[in-house]
Scaffold this active site. Structure first.
Site, PDB file in Angstrom:
ATOM      1  N   ILE A   1       9.242  77.301  67.693  1.00 13.13           N
ATOM      2  CA  ILE A   1       8.269  78.208  67.066  1.00 13.13           C
ATOM      3  C   ILE A   1       7.608  77.486  65.899  1.00 13.13           C
ATOM      4  O   ILE A   1       8.306  76.993  64.998  1.00 13.13           O
ATOM      5  CB  ILE A   1       8.969  79.500  66.582  1.00 13.13           C
ATOM      6  CG1 ILE A   1       9.497  80.259  67.802  1.00 13.13           C
ATOM      7  CG2 ILE A   1       8.022  80.371  65.781  1.00 13.13           C
ATOM      8  CD1 ILE A   1      10.482  81.340  67.463  1.00 13.13           C
TER       9      ILE A   1
ATOM     10  N   ASN B   1      13.520  68.897  63.962  1.00  8.06           N
ATOM     11  CA  ASN B   1      12.541  69.847  63.443  1.00  8.06           C
ATOM     12  C   ASN B   1      12.321  69.651  61.952  1.00  8.06           C
ATOM     13  O   ASN B   1      11.198  69.684  61.449  1.00  8.06           O
ATOM     14  CB  ASN B   1      13.052  71.258  63.717  1.00  8.06           C
ATOM     15  CG  ASN B   1      11.931  72.247  63.691  1.00  8.06           C
ATOM     16  OD1 ASN B   1      10.833  71.904  64.079  1.00  8.06           O
ATOM     17  ND2 ASN B   1      12.192  73.441  63.223  1.00  8.06           N
TER      18      ASN B   1
ATOM     19  N   ALA C   1      13.239  75.444  66.619  1.00  3.10           N
ATOM     20  CA  ALA C   1      12.480  74.197  66.716  1.00  3.10           C
ATOM     21  C   ALA C   1      11.104  74.426  67.317  1.00  3.10           C
ATOM     22  O   ALA C   1      10.116  73.850  66.887  1.00  3.10           O
ATOM     23  CB  ALA C   1      13.259  73.208  67.576  1.00  3.10           C
TER      24      ALA C   1
ATOM     25  N   ASP D   1     -29.293  81.835  40.813  1.00  4.81           N
ATOM     26  CA  ASP D   1     -28.780  81.905  39.444  1.00  4.81           C
ATOM     27  C   ASP D   1     -29.082  83.246  38.773  1.00  4.81           C
ATOM     28  O   ASP D   1     -28.323  83.720  37.951  1.00  4.81           O
ATOM     29  CB  ASP D   1     -29.304  80.741  38.590  1.00  4.81           C
ATOM     30  CG  ASP D   1     -30.810  80.533  38.770  1.00  4.81           C
ATOM     31  OD1 ASP D   1     -31.460  81.432  39.344  1.00  4.81           O
ATOM     32  OD2 ASP D   1     -31.334  79.492  38.340  1.00  4.81           O
TER      33      ASP D   1
ATOM     34  N   ASP E   1     -30.926  87.424  42.340  1.00  5.70           N
ATOM     35  CA  ASP E   1     -30.541  86.578  43.473  1.00  5.70           C
ATOM     36  C   ASP E   1     -29.295  87.111  44.168  1.00  5.70           C
ATOM     37  O   ASP E   1     -28.943  86.670  45.257  1.00  5.70           O
ATOM     38  CB  ASP E   1     -30.248  85.141  43.010  1.00  5.70           C
ATOM     39  CG  ASP E   1     -31.514  84.403  42.635  1.00  5.70           C
ATOM     40  OD1 ASP E   1     -32.579  84.794  43.134  1.00  5.70           O
ATOM     41  OD2 ASP E   1     -31.434  83.440  41.847  1.00  5.70           O
TER      42      ASP E   1
ATOM     43  N   ASP F   1     -32.135  76.018  45.150  1.00  5.15           N
ATOM     44  CA  ASP F   1     -33.131  76.153  44.090  1.00  5.15           C
ATOM     45  C   ASP F   1     -33.581  74.760  43.701  1.00  5.15           C
ATOM     46  O   ASP F   1     -32.858  73.796  43.943  1.00  5.15           O
ATOM     47  CB  ASP F   1     -32.475  76.746  42.837  1.00  5.15           C
ATOM     48  CG  ASP F   1     -32.256  78.233  42.954  1.00  5.15           C
ATOM     49  OD1 ASP F   1     -32.893  78.839  43.807  1.00  5.15           O
ATOM     50  OD2 ASP F   1     -31.457  78.758  42.168  1.00  5.15           O
TER      51      ASP F   1
ATOM     52  N   ASN G   1       6.591  70.112  69.177  1.00  2.00           N
ATOM     53  CA  ASN G   1       7.360  71.259  69.648  1.00  2.00           C
ATOM     54  C   ASN G   1       7.370  71.333  71.172  1.00  2.00           C
ATOM     55  O   ASN G   1       8.395  71.639  71.787  1.00  2.00           O
ATOM     56  CB  ASN G   1       6.771  72.563  69.099  1.00  2.00           C
ATOM     57  CG  ASN G   1       7.089  72.713  67.627  1.00  2.00           C
ATOM     58  OD1 ASN G   1       7.721  71.840  67.041  1.00  2.00           O
ATOM     59  ND2 ASN G   1       6.655  73.796  67.036  1.00  2.00           N
TER      60      ASN G   1
ATOM     61  N   GLU H   1       9.909  68.991  72.522  1.00  6.13           N
ATOM     62  CA  GLU H   1      11.292  69.480  72.349  1.00  6.13           C
ATOM     63  C   GLU H   1      11.622  70.534  73.402  1.00  6.13           C
ATOM     64  O   GLU H   1      12.690  70.503  74.027  1.00  6.13           O
ATOM     65  CB  GLU H   1      11.470  70.068  70.942  1.00  6.13           C
ATOM     66  CG  GLU H   1      11.450  69.003  69.853  1.00  6.13           C
ATOM     67  CD  GLU H   1      11.162  69.595  68.476  1.00  6.13           C
ATOM     68  OE1 GLU H   1      11.517  70.757  68.227  1.00  6.13           O
ATOM     69  OE2 GLU H   1      10.551  68.886  67.653  1.00  6.13           O
TER      70      GLU H   1
END
Ligand code: ATP
Length: 766
Positions: free
Chosen positions: A142, A592, A140, A498, A502, A186, A564, A567
């Protein structure tokens, strides 16, 4: 093939115009190879096969036509494909950081779980039960869902961006986009529509207007409201300046016009297409002209030279036709054509007059091209000799209106603390007209040209770079200098490009952005993102999307870890205090599975906060849990844990029924987490202010999870399986009251904070 293309197959060359190919990927030869059409013996070594192009190599200069002789695995490159290393899957910096944090949490959680299990065992609890408790607590606590949800959210984000025309080529770009502080764009095609139309021609001192709408067929040229029509096959030796201008525009051109209904379709460069349309409007029969004049040689257009030249022959007449940026073309002109068709010496005074007209046209936002020609007999000699002693014939002014959505997108950037910089090869006046129209250039700011850049070194550029919104007449090499200077100032730079040249700037930028329609293959390969519609506004929406994705990752990380923490706390405190376990292993797994997972994913696809683009960009170095997120997670984890424990003890005290007390604890924990999900939608606003119903997916997730909780407690079959008892009304009352402690607490804290803020700034009171 033309410069910037990646060769898609092995092919025998039929035609070349200054064709050069970079074959380093295949042969290791670092200098581009000049190609030709000559016949070579079959035994010629690969690197010497100048009459062939090979798959995977890159055209760096010129143009060519070739016939395909091998594809796929039959090509030279296909033969060595296994030897070519492929790019691995990239994980984003955020993913890496979360993975690292996940590992740390894993160790901490395992230690706590082990401790809880051991303490219970030493206290005399059933060893099997304690083992199960420790394992389920570890499961639960982790946050194993975190990397999975991050990946899902990034993948969904990439899809969403795709629907908005932004193709992400490198996943880290999604994250970097959210931190962009500068967008260098551009002009042509990105800020403007790339719908080029010649509007004005100036030739031998006369102003001509080109009438006609965009690429619609029809239209004509007028001079002082009188319609003007040139010969359908103009003759340069006729020495009519307008005719010579239109003839040059037609011949020194690689675009083609295709009639489609009442419009033309341009195949090729839009600038050149516009010149053909203008010539047609002036009465030139393009097909007849190109049939009559055979092209002997060509010096292709290159952004660095800003010129293109062709050498053509019609019967015994041989001529050179050039077009290009006026400043560049005038450098190779020695004469000009006057109204009467006389070739006159081009004095410095005359040059100045022409450049003045150029400035007037450019000041109206037009892209200006000058034309020139030279008739000669016999061999042209060295191609490098073509561009000399030309006769200037005229200027053509092309309009290309800004895209409608650009001014709004520029404003959005400004509100979002993102600087917009225009970088163009066009004239400074053209650039500043468009920059003003789109809101990029404000009063008091000026345009810096490529020439100015040449006169300063990198240090000076770095010092001044913050204050420059527009660069004009720059070449691709300047773009690289600009990116580097901005990065040195600590900016996160998105840069568009483009052309083949470039590529270095696109690679150097934090986010290289290539053009999907007009961009070369090489520029696309060098970039992290490709715009399917070439549109500047798409970059802005991608930035907003990137910011939204990052915020969503914070939202569900806050939610998952907060839950978590709650819990863990319940179980840890109960074990330390020697209390009976408030939750059975199966309960922990249930919480969970049911309350954590679904709302977390729903938070991952939360619609972006409307204020998202009114905030400054985030610091790329900041951690995921910066700006007080850890504090929020720990605070809420503590409240959830303690309120669950208090409700558990209260129920146990009242009923002395451990199963009932555990069912109450299960209800409190689940309800508190579900309520917390709504709060995680915003870090500044309360759940109601942020809009409870804005995230439909979250409503569904919370509804489903709640239904599962009710079923767990009230369905007889589940009661047997999960060791629960049905809750009475007073049990539910206790559970709801305990679950509401968290939201009420943070609501009060928000109220006190905003009251304090109002007290500090009385001017902001309603
Ligand atoms: P932007 O960044 O706005 O897209 P650019 O950097 O691509 O612009 P170029 O296409 O390099 O700009 O054009 C620079 C100048 O070269 C133009 O102002 C024009 O005068 C000239 N020019 C553009 N296209 C051609 C062409 N096909 N032939 C000859 N000259 C051209």
């Amino acid at each position: 093939m033309e410069a910037g293309d990646r060769v898609p197959a092995d092919a025998r060359i039929l035609e070349t115009v200054s064709l050069e190919v970079d074959e380093s990927a295949l042969t290791g030869e670092s200098v581009p190879v000049t190609k030709s059409t000559e016949n070579l013996p079959p035994s010629t070594a690969l690197a010497e096969r100048r009459n062939m192009v090979f798959q995977g190599t890159v055209v760096t200069r010129g143009r060519g036509v070739a016939v395909v002789v091998a594809t796929g695995s039959a090509t030279e490159m296909g033969g060595i494909a296994d030897l070519i290393s492929s790019e691995g899957n990239e994980s984003t910096p955020l993913q890496q950081r979360l993975e690292h944090m996940g590992r740390v949490l894993l160790v901490v959680c395992l230690a706590i779980s082990g401790f809880v299990g051991l303490a219970g065992f030493l206290r005399g609890e059933d060893p099997y039960n304690m083992l199960l408790t420790a394992v389920s607590l570890a499961v639960a606590a982790i946050p194993e869902g975190l990397p999975a949800v991050v990946t899902i959210v990034l993948a969904l984000g990439v899809q969403k961006m795709l629907r908005k025309n932004a193709v992400i080529r490198r996943l880290p770009a999604v994250e970097t986009l959210g931190c962009a502080t500068v967008i260098c764009s551009d002009k042509t095609g990105t800020l403007t529509r790339n719908e080029m139309t010649v509007r004005a021609i100036w030739s031998a001192g006369r102003d001509y207007q080109v009438e006609g709408e965009g690429l619609k067929r029809g239209g004509h040229i007028t001079c002082q409201d009188q319609r003007v029509r040139v010969k359908d096959v103009p003759d340069p030796s006729g020495f009519c300046p307008l005719e010579a201008t239109l003839l040059t525009a037609t011949l020194c051109n690689n675009a083609q016009l295709e009639a489609k209904g009442d419009s033309w379709r341009v195949n090729g460069d839009p600038t050149e297409g516009a010149l053909l349309v203008a010539a047609a409007r002036g009465g030139v029969d393009i097909n007849a002209v190109t049939r009559k004049w055979e092209r002997v040689a060509e010096i292709p257009f290159e952004s660095e030279r800003r010129m293109m030249t062709v050498d053509c022959q019609a019967g015994t007449v041989r001529a050179v036709f050039s077009k290009g940026a006026p400043e560049n073309l005038l450098q190779v002109c020695t004469a000009w054509l006057d109204e009467g068709g006389n070739i006159k010496y081009l004095s410095e005074l005359e040059k100045k007059r022409i450049l003045k007209v150029n400035e007037t046209l450019a000041g109206k936002g037009m892209r200006v091209l000058a034309t020139g020609f030279r008739i000669f007999n016999g061999q042209s000699g060295n191609p490098g000799e073509l561009e000399r002693d030309l006769v200037f014939t005229g200027l053509m002014g092309i309009i290309d209106p800004p895209r409608e959505e650009v001014p709004r997108a520029v404003k959005t950037c400004q509100n979002a603390g993102i600087k917009v910089v225009m970088i163009t090869g066009d004239h400074a006046l053209t650039a500043s007209a468009v920059a003003r129209e789109t809101g990029i250039l404000s009063e008091g700011k000026s345009v810096v040209t490529g020439e100015d850049l040449e006169s300063i070194d990198d240090d000076r550029l770095e010092q001044g770079v913050e204050g420059i919104p527009v660069y004009a007449r720059v070449s691709p090499a300047h773009k690289l200098r600009i990116v580097r200077a901005l990065k040195k100032r600590g900016h996160v730079v998105a840069m568009t490009g483009d052309g083949v040249n470039d590529a270095p700037a696109l690679k150097a930028a934090d986010i290289g952005v290539a053009m999907g329609i007009s961009g070369t293959e090489v520029s696309k390969e060098a970039s992290a993102m490709v715009l399917a519609d070439d549109n500047f506004a798409t970059i802005v929406s991608a930035v907003s999307e990137g910011r939204g994705i990052y915020e969503n990752i914070r939202k569900f990380a806050r939610y998952l870890l907060g839950c978590n923490a709650g819990e863990i706390l319940v179980m840890l405190v109960a074990t330390l205090a020697g209390l009976p376990l408030p939750l059975l292993p199966i309960h922990i797994l249930l919480v969970n599975l049911v309350t954590d997972g679904l709302p977390a994913i729903a938070l991952g696809v939360d619609p972006p906060d409307p204020d998202l683009m009114s905030r400054p960009p985030r610091n790329p170095k900041e951690g995921v849990f910066s700006r007080g997120l850890w504090k929020k997670i720990i605070n809420r984890g503590t409240i959830i844990g303690l309120s669950t424990l208090v409700a558990f003890l209260e129920s146990l005290n009242q009923t002395q029924d451990i199963e009932r007390a555990r069912s109450v604890a299960l209800a409190v924990l689940s309800l508190a987490q579900l309520l917390y999900a709504f709060e995680c939608r915003s870090e500044e606003k309360g759940p109601f202010e942020a809009g409870i119903t804005r995230n439909r997916a979250l409503l569904w997730a919370v509804g489903t999870s709640f239904a599962a909780l009710v079923a767990t407690l009230h369905l007889p079959i589940l009661q047997v399986l999960l060791h629960t008892v049905p809750l009475s009304m007073s049990d539910w009352g206790l559970a709801v009251a305990a679950a509401c402690i968290g939201p009420v607490w943070s609501g009060l804290a928000r109220f006190i904070r905003s009251d304090a803020a109002r007290a500090v700034r009385p001017d902001q009171r309603d």
